[in-house]
Design a protein around this motif. Structure first.
Motif, PDB file in Angstrom:
ATOM      1  N   LEU A  11       0.795  -1.235   0.000  1.00 25.42           N
ATOM      2  CA  LEU A  11       0.000   0.000   0.000  1.00 25.42           C
ATOM      3  C   LEU A  11       0.823   1.279   0.000  1.00 25.42           C
ATOM      4  CD1 LEU A  11      -2.621  -1.212   2.589  1.00 25.42           C
ATOM      5  CD2 LEU A  11      -3.087  -0.730   0.190  1.00 25.42           C
ATOM      6  N   ASN A  12       1.977   1.271   0.665  1.00 26.92           N
ATOM      7  CA  ASN A  12       2.702   2.539   0.777  1.00 26.92           C
ATOM      8  C   ASN A  12       4.137   2.318   1.211  1.00 26.92           C
ATOM      9  OD1 ASN A  12       2.876   5.415   0.688  1.00 26.92           O
ATOM     10  ND2 ASN A  12       0.811   5.555   1.504  1.00 26.92           N
ATOM     11  N   VAL A  13       4.971   3.271   0.837  1.00 24.82           N
ATOM     12  CA  VAL A  13       6.359   3.286   1.275  1.00 24.82           C
ATOM     13  C   VAL A  13       6.628   4.489   2.186  1.00 24.82           C
ATOM     14  CG1 VAL A  13       7.210   4.649  -0.683  1.00 24.82           C
ATOM     15  CG2 VAL A  13       8.750   3.010   0.420  1.00 24.82           C
ATOM     16  N   TYR A  14       5.614   5.345   2.395  1.00 24.12           N
ATOM     17  CA  TYR A  14       5.774   6.574   3.163  1.00 24.12           C
ATOM     18  C   TYR A  14       5.130   6.455   4.544  1.00 24.12           C
ATOM     19  CZ  TYR A  14       7.300   8.699  -1.189  1.00 24.12           C
ATOM     20  OH  TYR A  14       7.992   8.998  -2.332  1.00 24.12           O
ATOM     21  N   LYS A  15       5.770   7.060   5.522  1.00 22.64           N
ATOM     22  CA  LYS A  15       5.323   6.975   6.908  1.00 22.64           C
ATOM     23  C   LYS A  15       3.932   7.578   7.081  1.00 22.64           C
ATOM     24  CE  LYS A  15       6.986   7.635  11.612  1.00 22.64           C
ATOM     25  NZ  LYS A  15       8.085   8.148  12.459  1.00 22.64           N
ATOM     26  N   GLY A  16       3.084   6.866   7.808  1.00 23.95           N
ATOM     27  CA  GLY A  16       1.727   7.326   8.050  1.00 23.95           C
ATOM     28  C   GLY A  16       0.736   6.909   6.991  1.00 23.95           C
ATOM     29  N   ASN A  17       1.199   6.231   5.930  1.00 26.40           N
ATOM     30  CA  ASN A  17       0.327   5.796   4.836  1.00 26.40           C
ATOM     31  C   ASN A  17      -0.519   6.939   4.292  1.00 26.40           C
ATOM     32  OD1 ASN A  17      -0.924   4.032   3.013  1.00 26.40           O
ATOM     33  ND2 ASN A  17      -2.522   3.471   4.476  1.00 26.40           N
ATOM     34  N   PRO A  18       0.101   8.053   3.907  1.00 22.04           N
ATOM     35  CA  PRO A  18      -0.671   9.173   3.368  1.00 22.04           C
ATOM     36  C   PRO A  18      -1.297   8.805   2.028  1.00 22.04           C
ATOM     37  CG  PRO A  18       1.657   9.550   3.048  1.00 22.04           C
ATOM     38  CD  PRO A  18       1.555   8.321   3.891  1.00 22.04           C
ATOM     39  N   PRO A  19      -2.533   9.251   1.778  1.00 20.54           N
ATOM     40  CA  PRO A  19      -3.186   8.915   0.512  1.00 20.54           C
ATOM     41  C   PRO A  19      -2.495   9.532  -0.692  1.00 20.54           C
ATOM     42  CG  PRO A  19      -4.504  10.475   1.757  1.00 20.54           C
ATOM     43  CD  PRO A  19      -3.428  10.017   2.673  1.00 20.54           C
ATOM     44  N   VAL A  20      -1.896  10.702  -0.514  1.00 17.60           N
ATOM     45  CA  VAL A  20      -1.165  11.375  -1.584  1.00 17.60           C
ATOM     46  C   VAL A  20       0.080  12.002  -0.967  1.00 17.60           C
ATOM     47  CG1 VAL A  20      -1.201  13.210  -3.316  1.00 17.60           C
ATOM     48  CG2 VAL A  20      -3.273  11.885  -2.879  1.00 17.60           C
ATOM     49  N   THR A  31       3.104  14.742  -1.885  1.00 14.41           N
ATOM     50  CA  THR A  31       3.676  15.740  -2.777  1.00 14.41           C
ATOM     51  C   THR A  31       4.996  16.283  -2.237  1.00 14.41           C
ATOM     52  OG1 THR A  31       2.388  17.485  -1.705  1.00 14.41           O
ATOM     53  CG2 THR A  31       1.414  16.431  -3.645  1.00 14.41           C
ATOM     54  N   ASP A  32       5.329  15.897  -1.005  1.00 18.05           N
ATOM     55  CA  ASP A  32       6.540  16.365  -0.334  1.00 18.05           C
ATOM     56  C   ASP A  32       7.680  15.396  -0.610  1.00 18.05           C
ATOM     57  OD1 ASP A  32       8.533  17.195   1.350  1.00 18.05           O
ATOM     58  OD2 ASP A  32       7.301  17.211   3.161  1.00 18.05           O
ATOM     59  N   LEU A  33       8.691  15.861  -1.300  1.00 13.84           N
ATOM     60  CA  LEU A  33       9.845  15.047  -1.642  1.00 13.84           C
ATOM     61  C   LEU A  33      10.503  14.448  -0.414  1.00 13.84           C
ATOM     62  CD1 LEU A  33      12.021  14.173  -3.765  1.00 13.84           C
ATOM     63  CD2 LEU A  33      13.127  16.370  -3.317  1.00 13.84           C
ATOM     64  N   PHE A  34      10.417  15.123   0.730  1.00 10.82           N
ATOM     65  CA  PHE A  34      11.142  14.722   1.915  1.00 10.82           C
ATOM     66  C   PHE A  34      10.290  14.006   2.948  1.00 10.82           C
ATOM     67  CE2 PHE A  34      13.253  18.636   0.307  1.00 10.82           C
ATOM     68  CZ  PHE A  34      14.350  17.984  -0.246  1.00 10.82           C
ATOM     69  N   TRP A  35       9.129  13.496   2.548  1.00  9.83           N
ATOM     70  CA  TRP A  35       8.298  12.735   3.481  1.00  9.83           C
ATOM     71  C   TRP A  35       9.084  11.495   3.946  1.00  9.83           C
ATOM     72  CZ3 TRP A  35       3.160  14.426   4.386  1.00  9.83           C
ATOM     73  CH2 TRP A  35       2.455  13.648   5.334  1.00  9.83           C
ATOM     74  N   PRO A  36       9.042  11.165   5.233  1.00  9.22           N
ATOM     75  CA  PRO A  36       9.860  10.045   5.740  1.00  9.22           C
ATOM     76  C   PRO A  36       9.553   8.725   5.044  1.00  9.22           C
ATOM     77  CG  PRO A  36       9.001  11.351   7.549  1.00  9.22           C
ATOM     78  CD  PRO A  36       8.324  11.857   6.319  1.00  9.22           C
ATOM     79  N   ALA A  37      10.626   8.028   4.651  1.00  8.96           N
ATOM     80  CA  ALA A  37      10.530   6.746   3.970  1.00  8.96           C
ATOM     81  C   ALA A  37      11.874   6.032   4.141  1.00  8.96           C
ATOM     82  CB  ALA A  37      10.200   6.947   2.492  1.00  8.96           C
ATOM     83  N   PRO A  38      11.958   4.715   4.019  1.00  8.55           N
ATOM     84  CA  PRO A  38      10.856   3.797   3.739  1.00  8.55           C
ATOM     85  C   PRO A  38      10.190   3.271   5.009  1.00  8.55           C
ATOM     86  CG  PRO A  38      12.946   2.635   3.585  1.00  8.55           C
ATOM     87  CD  PRO A  38      13.278   4.060   3.935  1.00  8.55           C
ATOM     88  N   TYR A  39       8.863   3.381   5.038  1.00  3.19           N
ATOM     89  CA  TYR A  39       8.020   2.798   6.075  1.00  3.19           C
ATOM     90  C   TYR A  39       6.880   2.091   5.347  1.00  3.19           C
ATOM     91  CZ  TYR A  39      10.400   5.639   9.597  1.00  3.19           C
ATOM     92  OH  TYR A  39      11.348   6.213  10.427  1.00  3.19           O
TER      93      TYR A  39
END
Length: 235
Positions: free
Chosen positions: A198-207, A209-217
């Motif tokens: 489902l997601n690679v970004y922390k918090g499982n955001p639906p969208v 757009t922030d290049l620096f969103w924490p990952a990989p989670y």
């Protein structure tokens, strides 16, 4: 079948991860709940967030990413960091999928017969088939012959070949998980299962757009048919 030895994401993901440790986690993080009462949902399984491929590491270590093993049955997580870890953890039936390669983005099954995979030489029976249907609509696993003839070792970046679990934009360097694509698996012990990544970004955001969103989670859900049948209904 050879394990895919891609070097994809080396430059692209590096851009995404340069300042990842400085991102704020409070930016409208919302979880797209996938609880159906039958499947197991894992939220924010941390990948190897301390590694980096580039020279400018921002406090991270410039080294290969550690492989992370996950058991469907127990939800046990093991990290493979050393040769001793490899000897202890890889060639057994205690794990079903591994998050491997750059930024742990390549998800590979436990199969002892596929050269180059983490479980090679062990007893694992894992294989993956890609089904172009929403998770809830995948009601039955394909036949054993299909797994034998068409099953693959793992999935990662879909660069247009239809074999991945996420798209990656060369324009904005954002990973977008592919919707309505389900992965039907044979587990390490040969049971049938289905998996939605489902997601690679922390918090499982639906969208994102922030290049620096924490990952990989990693957020994902799965169902294992314990009775040995091909029945994968979860609703």
């Amino acid at each position: 079948m050879k394990y895919r030895n891609r070097t994809y994401l080396r430059m692209f993901f590096y851009t995404m991860m340069l300042s990842i440790g400085f991102a704020a986690c409070s930016k409208s993080e919302t979880k797209d709940l996938k609880e159906d009462g039958t499947s197991t949902v894992i939220y924010d399984l941390p990948g190897d967030t301390t590694a980096s491929l580039g020279d400018d590491t921002n406090g991270k270590e410039q080294r290969p990413f550690y492989t992370i093993l996950f058991s469907f049955k127990t939800q046990q997580v093991r990290w493979v960091k050393t040769a001793a870890d490899s000897a202890s953890y890889l060639k057994n039936l205690d794990w079903d999928i591994a998050f491997s390669k750059e930024y742990n983005s390549y998800v590979v099954v436990n199969n002892g017969a596929i050269a180059g995979t983490p479980g090679y030489g062990g007893p694992g029976l894992g294989k993956i088939l890609i089904i172009e249907k929403p998770y809830d609509q995948v009601l039955e696993a394909p036949s054993g012959d299909q797994f034998e003839n068409q099953g693959i070792a793992g999935v990662g970046w879909d660069s247009g070949n239809g074999y991945g679990w996420f798209f990656y934009s060369l324009d904005n360097h954002i990973c977008v998980p592919i919707k309505n694509r389900t992965f039907v698996l044979k587990t390490a012990t040969g049971k049938y299962a289905k998996l939605e990544l489902l997601n690679v970004y922390k918090g499982n955001p639906p969208v994102v757009t922030d290049l620096f969103w924490p990952a990989p989670y990693f957020t994902f859900r799965y169902f294992v048919q314990e009775d040995g049948s091909r029945d994968l209904k979860t609703q």
